[in-house]
Write a protein that holds these residues in place. Structure first.
Motif, PDB file in Angstrom:
ATOM      1  N   LYS A 138       0.849  -1.192   0.000  1.00 25.60           N
ATOM      2  CA  LYS A 138       0.000   0.000   0.000  1.00 25.60           C
ATOM      3  C   LYS A 138       0.884   1.241   0.000  1.00 25.60           C
ATOM      4  N   ALA A 139       0.304   2.350  -0.431  1.00 27.24           N
ATOM      5  CA  ALA A 139       1.039   3.610  -0.425  1.00 27.24           C
ATOM      6  C   ALA A 139       1.255   4.082   1.011  1.00 27.24           C
ATOM      7  N   VAL A 172       2.428   3.077  -4.684  1.00 30.50           N
ATOM      8  CA  VAL A 172       1.835   1.739  -4.667  1.00 30.50           C
ATOM      9  C   VAL A 172       2.405   0.925  -5.796  1.00 30.50           C
TER      10      VAL A 172
END
Length: 174
Positions: A138-139, A172
């Motif tokens: 995930k970012a 991401v």
């Protein structure tokens, strides 16, 4: 017994003690002056060694990619200085990964007086690159990163290990 002969050993001991005290004080003063000359900021007297920020200019930049965020660390190395390849480190929070560094130049091997035979960079500019990702794919925003490194002057001074703090955003993976 002669009174004069009993006073001479004491007089000799006092003279010897005074002489040793004077010599030791001179030695400390001379050493302090030597250290002062080494790192003096006096404009009339040039220091033998550059301050660490003049000997090495270190900058970092990031670039979002489809594989994560590419972190590049650029070292501008003043001639007569070198950076240890193996002293370049990254510290970041749990959940963050970094690939091994790749370098824009090849290191040279030297016989360092402190660490023995080690790879170092002596070139004017060296760029170390790594890919930063999150473990959960995930970012992440404003991730604190500490870049650690160490360099030396070939004239005989190793600077203490340095740390550069920065933050980065992690893209991401796609």
């Amino acid at each position: 017994m002669n009174k004069q002969s009993t006073k001479k050993p004491y007089l000799l001991a006092i003279t010897a003690t005074a002489l040793m005290t004077t010599l030791s004080m001179t030695s400390v003063a001379t050493q302090a002056a030597g250290l002062g000359e080494l790192f003096s900021n006096n404009s009339a007297q040039q220091s033998k060694f550059l301050p660490v920020d003049k000997a090495f200019q270190v900058t970092s930049s990031t670039k979002a990619t489809t594989k994560g965020t590419q972190l590049s660390i650029a070292f501008d190395i003043t001639p007569g200085h070198y950076v240890y390849k193996d002293k370049l480190t990254l510290s970041f929070p749990k959940g963050i990964n970094a690939s091994p560094f790749t370098f824009s130049q090849s290191p040279v091997s030297i016989d360092d007086p402190t660490f023995g035979k080690v790879p170092v960079f002596t070139q004017k500019t060296v760029i170390a690159t790594t890919m930063i990702t999150t473990k959960n794919a995930k970012a992440a925003k404003n991730v604190p990163v500490v870049i650690g490194w160490q360099g030396c002057a070939q004239a005989g001074l190793c600077y203490p290990p340095e740390k550069v703090k920065t933050t980065l955003n992690i893209a991401v993976k796609r």
